[in-house]
Design a protein around this motif. Structure first.
Motif, PDB file in Angstrom:
ATOM      1  N   ALA A  84       0.835  -1.200   0.000  1.00 51.33           N
ATOM      2  CA  ALA A  84       0.000   0.000   0.000  1.00 51.33           C
ATOM      3  C   ALA A  84       0.867   1.245   0.000  1.00 51.33           C
ATOM      4  CB  ALA A  84      -0.916   0.003   1.219  1.00 51.33           C
ATOM      5  N   LEU A  85       0.540   2.180  -0.860  1.00 52.31           N
ATOM      6  CA  LEU A  85       1.192   3.483  -0.882  1.00 52.31           C
ATOM      7  C   LEU A  85       0.301   4.475  -0.147  1.00 52.31           C
ATOM      8  CD1 LEU A  85       3.332   5.519  -1.907  1.00 52.31           C
ATOM      9  CD2 LEU A  85       1.919   5.799  -3.955  1.00 52.31           C
ATOM     10  N   VAL A  86       0.869   5.153   0.839  1.00 51.68           N
ATOM     11  CA  VAL A  86       0.117   6.138   1.614  1.00 51.68           C
ATOM     12  C   VAL A  86       0.828   7.477   1.503  1.00 51.68           C
ATOM     13  CG1 VAL A  86      -0.883   6.729   3.855  1.00 51.68           C
ATOM     14  CG2 VAL A  86      -0.555   4.315   3.243  1.00 51.68           C
ATOM     15  N   THR A  87       0.183   8.471   0.902  1.00 47.20           N
ATOM     16  CA  THR A  87       0.787   9.799   0.849  1.00 47.20           C
ATOM     17  C   THR A  87       0.496  10.531   2.161  1.00 47.20           C
ATOM     18  OG1 THR A  87      -1.132  10.919  -0.161  1.00 47.20           O
ATOM     19  CG2 THR A  87       0.454   9.859  -1.647  1.00 47.20           C
ATOM     20  N   GLY A  88       1.447  11.356   2.575  1.00 49.82           N
ATOM     21  CA  GLY A  88       1.324  11.946   3.904  1.00 49.82           C
ATOM     22  C   GLY A  88       1.294  10.865   4.957  1.00 49.82           C
ATOM     23  N   GLY A  89       2.049   9.783   4.701  1.00 49.45           N
ATOM     24  CA  GLY A  89       1.904   8.573   5.487  1.00 49.45           C
ATOM     25  C   GLY A  89       2.675   8.502   6.785  1.00 49.45           C
ATOM     26  N   ALA A  90       3.318   9.604   7.177  1.00 47.41           N
ATOM     27  CA  ALA A  90       4.112   9.569   8.410  1.00 47.41           C
ATOM     28  C   ALA A  90       3.654  10.597   9.436  1.00 47.41           C
ATOM     29  CB  ALA A  90       5.592   9.802   8.081  1.00 47.41           C
ATOM     30  N   ARG A  91       2.532  11.247   9.167  1.00 44.70           N
ATOM     31  CA  ARG A  91       1.999  12.230  10.123  1.00 44.70           C
ATOM     32  C   ARG A  91       0.480  12.142  10.161  1.00 44.70           C
ATOM     33  NH1 ARG A  91       4.089  18.253   9.432  1.00 44.70           N
ATOM     34  NH2 ARG A  91       3.111  18.375  11.478  1.00 44.70           N
ATOM     35  N   GLY A  92      -0.083  12.538  11.286  1.00 45.67           N
ATOM     36  CA  GLY A  92      -1.529  12.691  11.392  1.00 45.67           C
ATOM     37  C   GLY A  92      -2.313  11.451  11.021  1.00 45.67           C
ATOM     38  N   ILE A  93      -3.362  11.648  10.226  1.00 48.83           N
ATOM     39  CA  ILE A  93      -4.207  10.538   9.798  1.00 48.83           C
ATOM     40  C   ILE A  93      -3.396   9.534   9.005  1.00 48.83           C
ATOM     41  CG2 ILE A  93      -6.255   9.899   8.469  1.00 48.83           C
ATOM     42  CD1 ILE A  93      -7.242  12.824   8.931  1.00 48.83           C
ATOM     43  N   GLY A  94      -2.514  10.022   8.136  1.00 50.06           N
ATOM     44  CA  GLY A  94      -1.702   9.133   7.311  1.00 50.06           C
ATOM     45  C   GLY A  94      -0.833   8.198   8.128  1.00 50.06           C
ATOM     46  N   LEU A  95      -0.267   8.709   9.209  1.00 55.17           N
ATOM     47  CA  LEU A  95       0.548   7.869  10.088  1.00 55.17           C
ATOM     48  C   LEU A  95      -0.288   6.753  10.686  1.00 55.17           C
ATOM     49  CD1 LEU A  95       3.089   7.175  11.703  1.00 55.17           C
ATOM     50  CD2 LEU A  95       2.437   8.950  13.365  1.00 55.17           C
ATOM     51  N   GLU A  96      -1.478   7.082  11.140  1.00 52.39           N
ATOM     52  CA  GLU A  96      -2.350   6.062  11.718  1.00 52.39           C
ATOM     53  C   GLU A  96      -2.799   5.053  10.668  1.00 52.39           C
ATOM     54  OE1 GLU A  96      -3.105   5.287  14.781  1.00 52.39           O
ATOM     55  OE2 GLU A  96      -1.835   6.885  15.557  1.00 52.39           O
ATOM     56  N   ILE A  97      -3.052   5.514   9.449  1.00 47.22           N
ATOM     57  CA  ILE A  97      -3.395   4.591   8.369  1.00 47.22           C
ATOM     58  C   ILE A  97      -2.227   3.642   8.112  1.00 47.22           C
ATOM     59  CG2 ILE A  97      -3.808   4.432   5.877  1.00 47.22           C
ATOM     60  CD1 ILE A  97      -5.497   6.986   6.118  1.00 47.22           C
ATOM     61  N   SER A  98      -1.022   4.187   8.052  1.00 48.61           N
ATOM     62  CA  SER A  98       0.161   3.345   7.840  1.00 48.61           C
ATOM     63  C   SER A  98       0.292   2.303   8.944  1.00 48.61           C
ATOM     64  CB  SER A  98       1.422   4.212   7.788  1.00 48.61           C
ATOM     65  OG  SER A  98       1.418   5.082   6.673  1.00 48.61           O
ATOM     66  N   ARG A  99       0.183   2.731  10.179  1.00 53.78           N
ATOM     67  CA  ARG A  99       0.318   1.810  11.305  1.00 53.78           C
ATOM     68  C   ARG A  99      -0.719   0.693  11.253  1.00 53.78           C
ATOM     69  NH1 ARG A  99       1.103   6.492  15.950  1.00 53.78           N
ATOM     70  NH2 ARG A  99       3.400   6.432  16.056  1.00 53.78           N
ATOM     71  N   GLN A 100      -1.956   1.052  10.965  1.00 56.29           N
ATOM     72  CA  GLN A 100      -3.018   0.051  10.981  1.00 56.29           C
ATOM     73  C   GLN A 100      -2.943  -0.895   9.785  1.00 56.29           C
ATOM     74  OE1 GLN A 100      -6.903   1.699  12.056  1.00 56.29           O
ATOM     75  NE2 GLN A 100      -5.900   3.310  13.244  1.00 56.29           N
ATOM     76  N   LEU A 101      -2.463  -0.400   8.646  1.00 59.55           N
ATOM     77  CA  LEU A 101      -2.234  -1.294   7.515  1.00 59.55           C
ATOM     78  C   LEU A 101      -1.122  -2.289   7.832  1.00 59.55           C
ATOM     79  CD1 LEU A 101      -2.462   1.190   4.502  1.00 59.55           C
ATOM     80  CD2 LEU A 101      -4.055  -0.677   5.022  1.00 59.55           C
ATOM     81  N   ILE A 102      -0.063  -1.801   8.476  1.00 59.67           N
ATOM     82  CA  ILE A 102       1.035  -2.684   8.889  1.00 59.67           C
ATOM     83  C   ILE A 102       0.504  -3.767   9.825  1.00 59.67           C
ATOM     84  CG2 ILE A 102       3.156  -2.791  10.247  1.00 59.67           C
ATOM     85  CD1 ILE A 102       3.733   0.092   9.176  1.00 59.67           C
ATOM     86  N   ALA A 103      -0.339  -3.371  10.772  1.00 63.82           N
ATOM     87  CA  ALA A 103      -0.898  -4.322  11.734  1.00 63.82           C
ATOM     88  C   ALA A 103      -1.738  -5.392  11.045  1.00 63.82           C
ATOM     89  CB  ALA A 103      -1.741  -3.582  12.770  1.00 63.82           C
ATOM     90  N   GLN A 104      -2.285  -5.065   9.869  1.00 64.48           N
ATOM     91  CA  GLN A 104      -3.094  -6.034   9.130  1.00 64.48           C
ATOM     92  C   GLN A 104      -2.279  -6.820   8.111  1.00 64.48           C
ATOM     93  OE1 GLN A 104      -7.065  -5.454   8.092  1.00 64.48           O
ATOM     94  NE2 GLN A 104      -7.417  -3.692   9.416  1.00 64.48           N
ATOM     95  N   GLY A 105      -0.942  -6.654   8.161  1.00 59.82           N
ATOM     96  CA  GLY A 105      -0.087  -7.468   7.315  1.00 59.82           C
ATOM     97  C   GLY A 105       0.295  -6.857   5.992  1.00 59.82           C
ATOM     98  N   CYS A 106       0.024  -5.568   5.817  1.00 57.66           N
ATOM     99  CA  CYS A 106       0.423  -4.882   4.585  1.00 57.66           C
ATOM    100  C   CYS A 106       1.884  -4.449   4.641  1.00 57.66           C
ATOM    101  CB  CYS A 106      -0.427  -3.627   4.378  1.00 57.66           C
ATOM    102  SG  CYS A 106      -2.021  -3.897   3.614  1.00 57.66           S
ATOM    103  N   ARG A 107       2.477  -4.353   3.483  1.00 50.94           N
ATOM    104  CA  ARG A 107       3.730  -3.625   3.336  1.00 50.94           C
ATOM    105  C   ARG A 107       3.356  -2.205   2.935  1.00 50.94           C
ATOM    106  NH1 ARG A 107       4.379  -8.458   0.866  1.00 50.94           N
ATOM    107  NH2 ARG A 107       3.861  -7.560  -1.167  1.00 50.94           N
ATOM    108  N   VAL A 108       3.925  -1.225   3.596  1.00 51.75           N
ATOM    109  CA  VAL A 108       3.545   0.172   3.389  1.00 51.75           C
ATOM    110  C   VAL A 108       4.694   0.956   2.781  1.00 51.75           C
ATOM    111  CG1 VAL A 108       2.946   2.346   4.550  1.00 51.75           C
ATOM    112  CG2 VAL A 108       1.786   0.218   5.193  1.00 51.75           C
TER     113      VAL A 108
END
Length: 249
Positions: A10-34
Motif C-alpha cells: 500500500a502506498l500512503v501519501t502523507g503517510g508519516a503524520r496525522g491521519i496518514g501515520l495512523e493509516i500506515s500503522r493500521q495497515l502494517i498491523a493487518q499485514g500490509c507492506r507500506v
C-alpha cells in the motif's frame, strides 16, 4: 464484498503524520507492506524505525510537479506490486480574501491547489498502469465533509476537496468500464485532531479512529466511507441542505 489486506503493498501519501501515520500503522498491523511518502524526513525515519521491514519511506513534496514525476518513475521501478493507493496528503489554509496580503494569499493558494488536487490526480494517473496490472487493486481518495458543504474560512481547501470528490467519481466510472478489478473509494473525513486542525473547531475525533474507519471501509470495498459525524451530515444535507450549509458555514 470484503477484500484481504494481508500481503498487499500500500502506498500512503502523507503517510508519516496525522491521519496518514495512523493509516500506515493500521495497515502494517493487518499485514500490509507500506510505502509512505512525505516531506519530513524525521517523521519518515521514525515510521521506518517503528515498522521495520514492512515499511519503505520516500521523501517527496507532492506540491511540486517535478517531484511527482520522479516519484512515479521510482515507484514503478521499485514497487511494481502496489495494489492499494491512499491519497491522504493535503493542507488546509484559512484565509480572509479581503484583508490577507496577496503576497501570502496567492502563493499559499497555488501550493494548496497543487498538493490537494494536482498531486492527487497526477499521482493517481501515473500509478494507474501499476494498479491495473494487479489482480485486484484499490484507490482511496481522502476528501472532506467540506467537499459537500463548504465553510467560509477555507475557500481553496473546500474547492480542492470538492474537485477531488468529483474526480474520484469519474475515475470510478472509467475504472468500472476499463479496469473493473480496480476499485475506487472516497473517504469523506470529519474534523480530526491533528496538527493541521490545531486551534480549529471542537469535538474532534482522533486520528486513530479516523484511520480505523477508513481501513474498515477499504476492506469492505465501500465506494463512499463516511467518517465520524459526516454520517450525520450526509443525512442532514440530503434532507435539509440549507440547515447543513448554515451549520458548516
Amino acid at each position: 464484498m470484503s477484500i484481504s489486506l494481508a500481503g498487499r503493498t500500500a502506498l500512503v501519501t502523507g503517510g508519516a503524520r496525522g491521519i496518514g501515520l495512523e493509516i500506515s500503522r493500521q495497515l502494517i498491523a493487518q499485514g500490509c507492506r507500506v510505502v509512505a511518502v512525505g516531506r519530513n524526513t524525521r517523521h519518515l525515519d521514525a515510521l521506518k524505525a517503528e515498522g521495520g521491514k514492512q515499511v519503505a519511506v520516500i521523501q517527496a513534496d507532492l506540491s511540486q510537479q517535478t517531484e511527482i514525476d520522479r516519484l512515479i518513475t521510482r515507484l514503478t521501478a521499485e514497487h511494481p506490486d502496489i495494489s492499494i493507493l491512499i491519497n491522504n496528503a493535503g493542507i488546509q489554509r484559512e484565509m480572509d480574501l479581503f484583508h490577507d496580503p496577496l503576497t501570502e494569499t496567492i502563493p499559499g493558494t497555488r501550493r494548496e491547489i497543487a498538493l490537494n488536487l494536482d498531486g492527487l490526480i497526477c499521482l493517481t494517473l501515473g500509478l494507474l498502469p501499476v494498479l491495473s496490472a494487479q489482480k485486484s487493486a484499490h484507490i482511496v481518495n481522502i476528501t472532506s465533509a467540506l467537499a459537500v458543504v463548504p465553510k467560509a474560512a477555507s475557500p481553496v481547501y473546500c474547492a480542492t476537496k470538492a474537485a477531488a470528490r468529483s474526480f474520484t467519481t469519474t475515475l470510478r466510472y472509467q475504472c468500472e468500464d476499463h479496469a473493473p478489478h480496480v476499485k475506487v473509494s472516497e473517504a469523506i473525513m470529519a474534523l480530526v485532531d491533528t496538527d493541521m486542525t490545531a486551534g480549529r473547531g471542537t469535538r474532534k475525533i482522533s486520528a486513530h479512529v479516523a484511520a480505523k474507519e477508513v481501513i474498515a471501509g477499504l476492506a469492505r470495498g465501500r465506494r463512499e466511507i463516511w467518517v465520524g459525524k459526516t454520517k450525520i451530515l450526509r443525512i442532514l444535507h440530503r434532507a435539509l441542505p440549507a440547515v447543513a450549509a448554515s451549520i458548516m458555514r
